[in-house]
Design a protein around this motif. Structure first.
Motif, PDB file in Angstrom:
ATOM      1  N   ASN A 194     -57.785   6.465 -11.852  1.00 18.60           N
ATOM      2  CA  ASN A 194     -57.157   7.226 -10.542  1.00 18.60           C
ATOM      3  C   ASN A 194     -56.160   8.201 -10.869  1.00 18.60           C
ATOM      4  OD1 ASN A 194     -58.682   6.707  -8.378  1.00 18.60           O
ATOM      5  ND2 ASN A 194     -58.210   4.751  -7.887  1.00 18.60           N
ATOM      6  N   ILE A 242     -48.910  -1.097 -14.209  1.00 22.94           N
ATOM      7  CA  ILE A 242     -50.343  -1.519 -14.970  1.00 22.94           C
ATOM      8  C   ILE A 242     -50.084  -1.923 -16.063  1.00 22.94           C
ATOM      9  CG2 ILE A 242     -52.532  -0.289 -15.686  1.00 22.94           C
ATOM     10  CD1 ILE A 242     -52.258   1.780 -13.438  1.00 22.94           C
ATOM     11  N   ARG A 288     -57.033   1.554 -11.142  1.00 22.22           N
ATOM     12  CA  ARG A 288     -55.953   2.402 -10.810  1.00 22.22           C
ATOM     13  C   ARG A 288     -55.471   3.343 -12.059  1.00 22.22           C
ATOM     14  NH1 ARG A 288     -51.755  -2.607  -9.654  1.00 22.22           N
ATOM     15  NH2 ARG A 288     -50.020  -1.147  -9.878  1.00 22.22           N
ATOM     16  N   GLU A 324     -46.173   3.804 -11.517  1.00 25.00           N
ATOM     17  CA  GLU A 324     -47.776   3.020 -11.555  1.00 25.00           C
ATOM     18  C   GLU A 324     -48.225   2.643 -12.718  1.00 25.00           C
ATOM     19  OE1 GLU A 324     -51.888   2.390  -9.639  1.00 25.00           O
ATOM     20  OE2 GLU A 324     -49.536   1.997  -9.195  1.00 25.00           O
TER      21      GLU A 324
END
Length: 631
Positions: free
Chosen positions: A615, A569, A612, A565
């Motif tokens: 998070n 990003i 994101r 992730e």
């Protein structure tokens, strides 16, 4: 011809791999290697590396790997000996003398080829003569024109036990038996294998007849009879019409797979020359590999009946372990009760072309099949669906593709059941409407921890995220190879980060060739010997962005998922920022509704990436607090 290991090693040593590959693929210098967008699968960022010192190429996307000879056979499509001959000529080397036994074998194969060619000619003569009237009538009823029949070498085998045998008697019974043209039964005279059938020559990629398929004229079983396996014919490795479809596929950029001979012939007559068919069996691994050499996503055009859909699922399951980045299958389901032959005869080529424009992707085919496999009303049935999806994804050998399937299946599962749940809760939600805020949202946006917000203000999101990602790769070296494509897209402002990232790529390329897998300690040792010890240890001690993958004792699966992730990003954010800057500049130069809408959309993308990341950090912060409270 006997080729010794010493000869082949010398041939590889005399061939500069980057020059060979550079003739057809644009290479860029990258440290001690060259890199490029992989010629074996479609990609936008380079993950294909060439190392002249070691004499190999490797793609971190699709796992293509090999030397100069492998390049010629896999990328150029040459047979092994032709590849060796071409490389030897370029290197100024003479081939070893022909082995007598190899010459004998080649001569025997030549006799089989000639026998098959003469049989094909004889069958064609019978079709066009008095005996072939009924077979010609069958072709006319199916709409097969005479020029199409000639192009495919169609013929007719009379209903006789010895006419072909007599016509080819000069070859002798043993060779005709070996070629699959005669049947030999103990204590009986050999007799013709094909009798009373429309004959369809099966050709190898060079266009030489190697076998036959025979369709019964009138009633009888089996409807289709194929040649047996012979020295020339391996049914599991052969695709009907490959010799004609391969050049056509290069022009159209696609390859079609249909169920039978007549489908191929009818489609070719309608203008779809890029169609092939397996020979009465499910697609094999060897046939799939041949298809992928011509197109990254072959299109399977199967009948809409139960048998056709079962064949589609069998092909899907067979392909799963062999998937690679960019390499998949797509499916076209024909109307119930029709095959491609029926469709083009009834509605013409445009009707078939329309179906090809919207094929069903492999992941959609699998999801739909599993969803319809059984009811999923109970917790046990839902668990069964989830288990089947996980099992399917688990068969995929390529790590990056397997992870994408796991993520896709997981998202589909939760979205499907959340939608069902929302539908059942709609009456209750209407009653609660007044209790929500003006935006209609039930949850508040997640706020990042204070230390993260402070780090962003001081250093910028790109820098601290890049530091965390490099630290994560130092903690988890096997992840470097999985993310070669993304690392190739990064443009890091920090020169120290840029240098250590390039070094990690170099080490990953070397590991791919040696087959070794470095652990974190071994990686740090190598980096220290190359002068990167201070940078590496500073990154591992840094705490600007605390994520699971930067922690020494993090749970491996969670760390890997979070690292995926974070890299996504890090790669996406600069691209979104640049696009937003362009849209803003366009707005300032001249206002347009289109530019404004694009600007708004990009701002939303930017905010989504920030959310994101927040998070990601918040999840680690929650885990840290929970762990501290537990202690």
């Amino acid at each position: 011809m006997t080729l010794s290991p010493q000869f082949l090693d010398e041939l590889r040593a005399r061939t500069l791999l980057s020059t060979l590959i550079g003739r057809t693929t644009k290479l860029q210098k990258a440290g001690r290697e060259f890199r490029a967008c992989c010629p074996f699968h479609n990609e936008k960022t380079p993950s294909f590396y060439v190392n002249d010192d070691k004499g190999f190429y490797h793609c971190f996307g699709c796992s293509a790997h090999g030397d100069a000879i492998r390049w010629m056979t896999d990328q150029r499509g040459l047979p092994f000996m032709d590849a060796v001959k071409e490389l030897a000529q370029a290197a100024g080397m003479e081939l070893p003398a022909l082995d007598p036994r190899a010459a004998e074998k080649a001569e025997a194969a030549k006799g089989l080829h000639e026998a098959c060619a003469d049989a094909a000619s004889w069958f064609t003569d019978q079709l066009n003569g008095l005996a072939g009237a009924e077979a010609r009538s069958v072709l006319e009823k199916r709409g097969i024109r005479s020029e199409t029949a000639r192009a495919f070498g169609l013929g007719y085998a009379p209903d006789s036990r010895g006419k072909l045998k007599d016509a080819l008697k000069d070859y002798g019974d043993p060779l005709l038996i070996e070629a699959g043209l005669l049947i030999s039964v103990e204590q009986k005279t050999p007799y013709d294998r094909f009798r009373g059938r429309l004959m369809i020559p099966i050709r190898d990629p060079r266009g030489r007849t190697v076998a036959f398929g025979g369709r019964i004229i009138g009633e009888g079983e089996p409807k289709y009879l194929n040649s047996p396996e012979t020295p020339l014919f391996d049914k599991g490795r052969t695709l009907y019409n490959l010799d004609k479809a391969a050049p056509a596929a290069r022009k159209t950029g696609r390859i079609l797979v249909v169920e039978g001979y007549m489908d191929v012939i009818a489609l070719a007559q309608a203008g779809f020359e890029e169609a092939v068919a397996p020979l009465g069996t499910a697609l094999t691994e060897a046939q799939l590999e041949r298809l992928w050499r011509m197109s990254d996503v072959p299109i399977l055009c199967l009948d809409g009946d139960s048998a056709g859909q079962k064949a589609a699922i069998r092909a899907a399951h067979r392909a799963l372990p062999m998937l690679a980045p960019g390499r998949s299958l797509a499916f076209v389901t024909l109307p119930q009760g029709q095959d491609p032959d029926d469709l083009v005869r009834a509605k013409g080529a445009p009707a078939f072309e329309a179906l090809l424009k919207t094929p069903e992707q492999l992941v959609d085919k699998l999801w739909k099949y599993e969803l319809e496999f059984e009811a999923h009303d109970t917790p046990e049935q839902k668990a069964g669906l989830k288990a089947r999806l996980n099992e399917l994804a688990g068969t995929i050998s390529d790590i990056s593709v397997r992870k994408e399937y796991e993520t896709d299946f997981r998202n589909r599962f939760y979205e499907y059941f959340q939608a069902k749940r929302r539908s059942s809760l709609q009456p209750l939600q209407k009653k609660q409407q007044g209790k929500r805020g003006a935006t209609g949202q039930w949850k508040q946006p997640i706020e990042p921890p204070s230390h993260f917000a402070k780090a962003v203000r001081n250093r910028g999101v790109d820098t601290i995220l890049a530091q965390a990602v490099i630290a994560g790769l130092l903690r988890h070296p096997p992840e470097i190879g999985r993310h070669m494509a993304e690392l190739g897209r990064l443009q890091l402002a920090d020169s120290d980060l840029e240098r250590i990232a390039e070094k990690l790529v170099d080490l990953a390329v070397e590991d791919a060739h040696s087959g070794k897998t470095l652990d974190s300690e071994g990686l740090l040792t190598i980096l220290a010997a190359s002068g990167f010890d201070i940078i590496a240890h500073d990154l591992l001690r840094a705490d600007q962005l605390s994520c699971s993958f930067t922690q020494k004792d993090a749970e491996p699966a969670q760390a890997r998922a979070d690292l995926d992730e974070a890299i996504a990003i890090l790669v996406s954010r600069p691209e979104v920022d640049a696009a937003l800057a362009d849209a803003t500049a366009e707005m300032q130069a001249r206002y347009s509704d289109e530019a404004f809408e694009r600007q708004v959309a990009l701002v939303k993308e930017q905010q989504a990436l920030d959310a994101r990341l927040a998070n990601l950090v918040q999840a680690n912060e929650d885990a840290r607090v929970f762990s501290a409270e537990g202690n």
